[in-house]
Design a protein around this motif. Structure first.
Motif, PDB file in Angstrom:
ATOM      1  N   TRP A 397       0.886  -1.518  -0.020  1.00 16.92           N
ATOM      2  CA  TRP A 397       0.253  -0.272  -0.294  1.00 16.92           C
ATOM      3  C   TRP A 397       0.780   1.080   0.048  1.00 16.92           C
ATOM      4  O   TRP A 397       0.509   2.248  -0.528  1.00 16.92           O
ATOM      5  N   ARG A 398       1.592   1.388   0.663  1.00 14.10           N
ATOM      6  CA  ARG A 398       2.877   2.206   0.991  1.00 14.10           C
ATOM      7  C   ARG A 398       3.321   2.576  -0.976  1.00 14.10           C
ATOM      8  O   ARG A 398       3.867   3.357  -1.155  1.00 14.10           O
ATOM      9  N   ASP A 399       3.532   1.484  -1.409  1.00 13.21           N
ATOM     10  CA  ASP A 399       3.815   1.524  -2.683  1.00 13.21           C
ATOM     11  C   ASP A 399       3.110   1.945  -3.437  1.00 13.21           C
ATOM     12  O   ASP A 399       3.894   3.166  -4.200  1.00 13.21           O
ATOM     13  N   THR A 400       2.152   1.362  -3.545  1.00 14.41           N
ATOM     14  CA  THR A 400       1.137   2.280  -4.172  1.00 14.41           C
ATOM     15  C   THR A 400       0.721   3.597  -4.014  1.00 14.41           C
ATOM     16  O   THR A 400       0.818   4.942  -5.059  1.00 14.41           O
ATOM     17  N   LEU A 401       0.407   4.141  -2.615  1.00 13.78           N
ATOM     18  CA  LEU A 401       0.215   5.817  -2.974  1.00 13.78           C
ATOM     19  C   LEU A 401       1.426   6.478  -3.436  1.00 13.78           C
ATOM     20  O   LEU A 401       0.945   8.138  -3.207  1.00 13.78           O
ATOM     21  N   ALA A 402       2.733   6.032  -3.205  1.00  8.55           N
ATOM     22  CA  ALA A 402       4.411   6.677  -3.368  1.00  8.55           C
ATOM     23  C   ALA A 402       4.163   6.607  -4.971  1.00  8.55           C
ATOM     24  O   ALA A 402       4.336   8.141  -5.668  1.00  8.55           O
ATOM     25  N   ARG A 406      -3.965   9.461  -5.419  1.00  3.25           N
ATOM     26  CA  ARG A 406      -4.903   9.238  -5.288  1.00  3.25           C
ATOM     27  C   ARG A 406      -5.573   8.330  -4.987  1.00  3.25           C
ATOM     28  O   ARG A 406      -6.481   8.249  -5.511  1.00  3.25           O
ATOM     29  N   ALA A 407      -4.833   6.954  -4.774  1.00  6.35           N
ATOM     30  CA  ALA A 407      -5.015   6.080  -4.661  1.00  6.35           C
ATOM     31  C   ALA A 407      -6.144   5.756  -3.015  1.00  6.35           C
ATOM     32  O   ALA A 407      -5.359   5.462  -2.372  1.00  6.35           O
ATOM     33  N   TRP A 408      -7.079   5.798  -3.141  1.00 11.45           N
ATOM     34  CA  TRP A 408      -8.333   5.730  -1.757  1.00 11.45           C
ATOM     35  C   TRP A 408      -7.947   4.855  -1.687  1.00 11.45           C
ATOM     36  O   TRP A 408      -8.642   4.893  -0.582  1.00 11.45           O
ATOM     37  N   GLY A 434      -8.059   9.587   1.889  1.00 15.80           N
ATOM     38  CA  GLY A 434      -8.630   8.513   0.902  1.00 15.80           C
ATOM     39  C   GLY A 434      -9.596  10.032   0.590  1.00 15.80           C
ATOM     40  O   GLY A 434     -11.200   9.525  -0.313  1.00 15.80           O
ATOM     41  N   LEU A 435     -10.385  10.503   2.256  1.00 14.69           N
ATOM     42  CA  LEU A 435     -11.773  11.108   1.637  1.00 14.69           C
ATOM     43  C   LEU A 435     -11.738  12.149   0.733  1.00 14.69           C
ATOM     44  O   LEU A 435     -12.650  13.138   0.608  1.00 14.69           O
ATOM     45  N   ALA A 436     -10.477  12.890   0.771  1.00 11.78           N
ATOM     46  CA  ALA A 436     -10.770  14.114   0.070  1.00 11.78           C
ATOM     47  C   ALA A 436     -10.351  13.717  -1.797  1.00 11.78           C
ATOM     48  O   ALA A 436     -11.166  14.686  -2.301  1.00 11.78           O
ATOM     49  N   VAL A 437     -10.311  12.718  -1.690  1.00 11.42           N
ATOM     50  CA  VAL A 437     -10.420  12.174  -3.257  1.00 11.42           C
ATOM     51  C   VAL A 437     -11.935  11.113  -3.304  1.00 11.42           C
ATOM     52  O   VAL A 437     -12.632  11.645  -4.193  1.00 11.42           O
TER      53      VAL A 437
END
Length: 598
Positions: A397-402, A406-408, A434-437
């Protein structure tokens, strides 16, 4: 073409070794997202009765892919829940598929056949399917799909001077069904076979259509079943899947080009790619679809000059992608229209095309080998690097968000990981991200409420719960959490009210009956509580918490033997359920039965 028997054996050995080296990080990995539903908490993998359910109860497993779950069932007999065994099998199956691909391409006399197999074995786009245990679906489907083509070429060698061996057709059908029972994307395989026949012969006869007709019919039936399960059980229905048909054609035009670009240069590879905004009112969004049509038309016009190979490979690529091009609802469309594992089988067409082009452009075999080895080393290195992010869920998940801030869904999932470790402030920050997206995402609002509740900030928690219920007053997770909050405050009537609302919203939710049973028990309404808790167990026998709640009620009302039975059932469903182990030990002590293991 490799003709020396020793050289052929050495090539296959080298193929397996190369795949093992490239996927070494995956062999050290644990289980990640969805692996709990498919393996670690999959009740059907633990008994012979579960094996029957895998085949006879389509809703007993997350998706009705019985060959996949049977392979997991067998692995549990050999490996237990050691993730190494599951990852090793995925790598071996992938390497076997690559070796079989080589044999198929040789039969079809495709230039560069060995190098196509090498590229497929080492291409980093395949990592998501091979390094993720849940995606055994793709690995098995690819293997059986290639095997189906190989068997079909035994039935019909595609040469005018060789007879058809119709006695071998049942094997073709059996392998095709095996591919479907691994993943329904294999339903496009009959179309691929017809394209191959046209490619090699220049025509499709009535006999060819009749030979593939049973496969077409079976594939259509399997596709309809899967579409139904995606809607009924997986939940692929609602606003996230509301694209009209024009929008779906716009999406379908964009998807193949995205995958083709990732095949050419697979960097960056992201577990959740950014969600596209598909707007049929924007004329420019039709350009990829127009480019697809123009490309196909040009390849068709130039088939006499270029040969039928390029148009055939393009059509095979599109046919293999068709189920994932947006025409059918699949759950991942909530957060992205594309995923690497969606194109696992289609990747084969790309690898074949690259290897064939190298062989045709570079006349000397040594030159082809040099370029192919360099390409394999580049792809293999990228595969090694990419496989590392599948080590565990937090790294993933950290790699995905990096790579995609916008990967909510990744923010939601990483927040859950951190919340479970009591890192509540970090979890809350991720939920807010995530809620911002997705400001109206109920799961994020619910998790924010729960995190604040666990921090002891009840007022803030109730705000998020209320926001969720304003969007959907029947949202069960929030109602369940509100029932828990009422129980903690010893307001058992309010807990009962929220539990009944949850059951009214979703009559088949075991959690609702568990909360209701506990609320009734705390009001000394034990007979009613027993009824509700037994209903929870009957709704989901795999829910260890339901068995534990019933065990507690049985113990409280003096039904010690039943309590012991339910504790054992709870541990059978969830072996790591510490409360069930503790209660069972206490009950056995009280009856003089001793403590297991002592």
């Amino acid at each position: 073409m490799l003709t020396n028997p020793l050289h052929r054996k050495l090539f296959i050995a080298a193929l397996f070794i190369a795949a093992a080296v490239a996927y070494l990080p995956a062999l050290r990995a644990g289980f990640i997202w969805d692996d709990d539903a498919y393996v670690t908490r999959n009740f059907t993998l633990r008994s012979v009765e579960g094996l029957k359910q895998i085949w006879l109860s389509p809703l007993a497993t997350p998706q009705y892919y019985p060959l996949v779950h049977t392979s997991f069932w067998l692995e549990c007999r050999f490996w237990g829940l050691n993730p190494f065994g599951f990852h090793l099998d995925n790598v071996l199956l992938h390497a076997l598929a690559a070796a079989l691909l080589w044999l198929v391409l040789e039969k079809l006399q495709v230039p560069g056949a060995p190098w196509a197999a090498v590229l497929f074995a080492l291409h980093p786009v395949a990592v998501e399917s091979v390094a993720w245990v849940t995606e055994r679906k793709n690995v098995l489907c690819a293997l059986f799909s290639i095997a189906t083509i190989y068997a079909y070429l035994k039935v019909d060698p595609l040469r005018e001077d060789q007879p058809r061996r119709t006695d071998r057709y049942p094997l073709v059908l059996a392998l095709f069904i095996a591919a479907l029972l691994s993943k329904t994307i294999a339903c496009t395989l009959p179309a691929v076979l017809l394209i191959i026949i046209w490619w090699k012969r220049g025509r499709i006869t009535t006999r060819d259509i009749l030979a593939t007709a049973p496969m077409l019919a079976i594939g259509l039936g399997a596709g309809l079943i899967t579409a139904h399960i995606e809607t009924v059980k997986v939940g692929a229905v609602g606003d996230d899947w509301s694209l009209n048909w024009i929008g779906r054609f716009v999406l379908a035009g964009r998807v193949p080009w995205f995958y083709l670009m990732k095949d050419v240069w697979p960097n960056p590879l992201i577990f959740f790619y950014p969600q596209w905004n598909i707007d049929p009112h924007q004329p420019l969004q039709y350009l990829p679809l127009a480019a697809t049509i123009v490309t196909l038309v040009l390849l068709w016009i130039l088939r006499h000059r270029l040969g039928r190979g390029p148009i055939a490979l393009a059509l095979i690529f599109l046919a293999s992608l068709f189920p994932a091009m947006g025409f059918f609802n699949v759950y991942p469309m909530r957060y992205s229209y594309v995923a690497d594992h969606f194109q696992h089988v289609a990747l084969i067409a790309f690898c074949v095309g690259v290897a064939a082009l190298l062989s045709l452009w570079i006349r000397q075999a040594s030159g082809v080998a040099t370029v192919a080895v360099v390409l394999a080393l580049v792809y293999g290195t990228l595969t090694f690097q990419h496989a590392q992010i599948f080590h565990d869920t937090e790294i993933l998940w950290r790699d995905t968000l990096a790579k995609n801030d916008r990967a909510w869904m990744a923010a939601h999932n990483l927040g859950n990981e951190l919340a479970a470790k009591q890192k509540l402030d970090e979890a809350i920050a991720l939920y807010q991200k995530g809620l911002a997206v997705r400001p109206r995402e109920l799961a994020l609002l619910n998790q924010l409420g729960l995190a604040y509740m666990n921090k002891g900030e009840r007022t803030q928690a109730l705000k998020y719960y209320d926001d969720a219920l304003q969007i959907d007053p029947r949202y069960v997770p929030v109602l369940i959490n509100l029932a828990s909050d009422a129980q903690i405050r010893q307001d058992y009537r309010e807990a009962e009210r929220y539990a009944r609302q949850a059951i009214e919203s979703e009559p088949r939710t075991a959690a609702g009956y568990i909360k209701l049973g506990r609320a009734l028990s705390q009001q000394q309404r034990h007979d009613e509580a027993m009824v509700e808790l037994k209903r929870a167990v009957s709704l989901d026998p795999r829910d260890g918490i339901a068995h534990l709640a019933l065990a507690a009620e049985c113990a409280q009302t003096g039904r010690t033997d039943e309590a012991i039975t339910e504790c054992r059932a709870a541990l059978g469903a969830q072996p790591d359920l510490v409360e069930a182990r503790r209660m069972l030990d206490d009950l056995l002590r009280s009856t003089g039965g001793g403590i297991p293991g002592l």
